[in-house]
Design a protein around this motif. Structure first.
Motif, PDB file in Angstrom:
ATOM      1  N   LEU A   7       0.824  -1.209   0.000  1.00 17.57           N
ATOM      2  CA  LEU A   7       0.000   0.000   0.000  1.00 17.57           C
ATOM      3  C   LEU A   7       0.861   1.262   0.000  1.00 17.57           C
ATOM      4  O   LEU A   7       0.493   2.274  -0.609  1.00 17.57           O
ATOM      5  N   ARG A  10       1.807   1.958  -3.498  1.00 15.65           N
ATOM      6  CA  ARG A  10       0.711   2.588  -4.238  1.00 15.65           C
ATOM      7  C   ARG A  10       0.595   4.067  -3.870  1.00 15.65           C
ATOM      8  O   ARG A  10       0.337   4.912  -4.739  1.00 15.65           O
ATOM      9  N   ALA A  11       0.762   4.369  -2.585  1.00 10.91           N
ATOM     10  CA  ALA A  11       0.671   5.759  -2.149  1.00 10.91           C
ATOM     11  C   ALA A  11       1.782   6.601  -2.774  1.00 10.91           C
ATOM     12  O   ALA A  11       1.553   7.745  -3.201  1.00 10.91           O
ATOM     13  N   ARG A  14       0.958   7.338  -6.320  1.00  9.75           N
ATOM     14  CA  ARG A  14      -0.037   8.406  -6.414  1.00  9.75           C
ATOM     15  C   ARG A  14       0.587   9.776  -6.163  1.00  9.75           C
ATOM     16  O   ARG A  14       0.218  10.758  -6.812  1.00  9.75           O
ATOM     17  N   TYR A 124      -1.606   7.014   1.911  1.00 13.64           N
ATOM     18  CA  TYR A 124      -1.505   5.631   2.397  1.00 13.64           C
ATOM     19  C   TYR A 124      -2.827   5.190   3.036  1.00 13.64           C
ATOM     20  O   TYR A 124      -3.326   4.084   2.782  1.00 13.64           O
ATOM     21  N   GLU A 126      -5.779   6.389   2.449  1.00 17.97           N
ATOM     22  CA  GLU A 126      -6.774   6.243   1.387  1.00 17.97           C
ATOM     23  C   GLU A 126      -6.626   4.893   0.687  1.00 17.97           C
ATOM     24  O   GLU A 126      -7.617   4.231   0.364  1.00 17.97           O
ATOM     25  N   GLU A 127      -5.377   4.480   0.439  1.00 16.18           N
ATOM     26  CA  GLU A 127      -5.147   3.180  -0.178  1.00 16.18           C
ATOM     27  C   GLU A 127      -5.571   2.042   0.748  1.00 16.18           C
ATOM     28  O   GLU A 127      -6.066   1.008   0.298  1.00 16.18           O
ATOM     29  N   GLN A 128      -5.367   2.255   2.041  1.00 12.97           N
ATOM     30  CA  GLN A 128      -5.790   1.252   3.023  1.00 12.97           C
ATOM     31  C   GLN A 128      -7.304   1.081   2.984  1.00 12.97           C
ATOM     32  O   GLN A 128      -7.817  -0.053   2.968  1.00 12.97           O
ATOM     33  N   LEU A 130      -9.278   1.794   0.509  1.00 15.11           N
ATOM     34  CA  LEU A 130      -9.632   1.202  -0.780  1.00 15.11           C
ATOM     35  C   LEU A 130      -9.399  -0.300  -0.769  1.00 15.11           C
ATOM     36  O   LEU A 130     -10.213  -1.081  -1.277  1.00 15.11           O
ATOM     37  N   GLU A 131      -8.298  -0.721  -0.176  1.00 11.74           N
ATOM     38  CA  GLU A 131      -7.967  -2.145  -0.094  1.00 11.74           C
ATOM     39  C   GLU A 131      -9.019  -2.897   0.721  1.00 11.74           C
ATOM     40  O   GLU A 131      -9.493  -3.960   0.327  1.00 11.74           O
TER      41      GLU A 131
END
Length: 329
Positions: A7, A10-11, A14, A124, A126-128, A130-131
């Motif tokens: 994650l 990914r952050a 972004r 991070y 936000e990705e969490q 989303l996951e």
């Protein structure tokens, strides 16, 4: 606090995309301004060349580059004043073409020293979310929306009603989420289907992840399938991604293993479950396990050792009552 490398990557991607977007917008604005105000473009070229020439001359003559640059800056004051007036009259901010970071703390690099900056941590988180949303309906499951009215208020054989039992479980789960990080317990939620195990563990995942901890929420079927792919599949194409997933299961701050007992039980899954439980206990990582199976079922289906660890190192929460999903229908 352990960050999930998958994650975090990914952050960071972004963040880089945001930086590229900002630079693209700045360059587009520069084209627009230069087309409308050719004199501004000319001034910018003069100022840029003057600084470069001053620095080069100072280095050639063995002088002080900083002194030469300060001298040029003073000489360019009238040009800068003219530029600012032209920009203002045309409706632009004089500094709108400057490279300005969104984050003053890290200058959009994502790290402040060796630590992730707050701006990166927001991405991070936000990705969490989303996951987690891939498995959970985040937005519906919150502690505030939990309804005790679905649990029978009539006492059972032990003198305690399902509602009273759930009031205790609810408070344990709420405090577990709010105090996560200092709480040593793991949770084993056991009981029939539709009694709120997944709902409450989802509430915990939401709170813990929003507080910046790494949370992995997955079903037992999916987790053990990944272990089997790593152990037996020689044709798997992205072994690096597979091993990254296995590392997440082992090293995240909180692992929520849902529906234990729905997977096909083999000698391999028993071994994988023991390794998962034991490794996370040894490293101090927190785990929540949801299952329709009780401790005695765990003992018979998996092993005495696994049942012993769940009894000794987990707080066992026994859910009782009628299937809420059926009641809602």
């Amino acid at each position: 606090m352990a960050l999930d490398g998958k994650l975090l990557g990914r952050a960071m991607d972004r963040l880089e995309e945001l930086n590229r977007r900002d630079e693209k917008e700045r360059l587009a604005l520069q084209v627009e301004v230069y087309e409308r105000l050719p004199r501004v473009a000319q001034i910018d070229r003069i100022i840029a060349h003057s600084f470069a020439e001053a620095a080069y001359a100072a280095l050639e003559d063995g002088g002080d580059p900083e002194k030469a640059l300060r001298s040029i800056a003073l000489k360019n004051l009238s040009l800068q004043a003219e530029r600012a007036e032209l920009m203002t009259v045309a409706g632009y901010s004089p500094d709108c073409l400057d490279e300005k970071p969104r984050c003053e703390k890290c200058s959009d690099r994502g790290f402040y020293g060796t630590k992730p900056c707050d701006c990166l941590m927001e991405l991070y988180k936000e990705e969490q979310r989303l996951e987690l949303s891939q498995l959970l309906k985040l937005g519906e499951e919150t502690f505030d929306s939990f309804e005790l009215d679905y649990y029978d208020a009539r006492p059972g054989k032990d003198g305690t009603s399902p509602r009273e039992n759930m009031e205790v479980i609810y408070e344990i789960c709420l405090q577990y989420a709010l105090r996560f990080g200092g709480e040593r317990d793991n949770l084993f939620m056991t009981g029939g289907p539709g009694l709120g195990k997944t709902f409450l563990s989802t509430c915990i995942a939401r709170v813990v992840s929003e507080n910046g901890f790494s949370v992995v929420y997955d079903t037992a079927v999916s987790v053990f399938a990944r272990f089997e792919e790593e152990r037996f599949s020689r044709a798997y194409t992205d072994m690096e991604a597979l091993r990254a997933d296995l590392d997440r299961y082992m090293s995240c701050d909180l692992l929520i293993l849902d529906d234990l007992g729905t997977e096909m039980t083999t000698a391999f899954t028993v071994s994988a479950l023991y390794d998962l439980v034991n490794t996370r206990l040894r490293t101090g990582k927190k785990t929540i396990i949801n299952s329709n199976l009780g401790i005695e079922d765990i003992r018979r289906r998996y092993s005495v050792q696994i049942a012993s660890r769940l009894q000794g190192d987990y707080t066992v929460l026994r859910f009782v009552g009628r299937d809420i999903r059926q009641l809602k229908k």
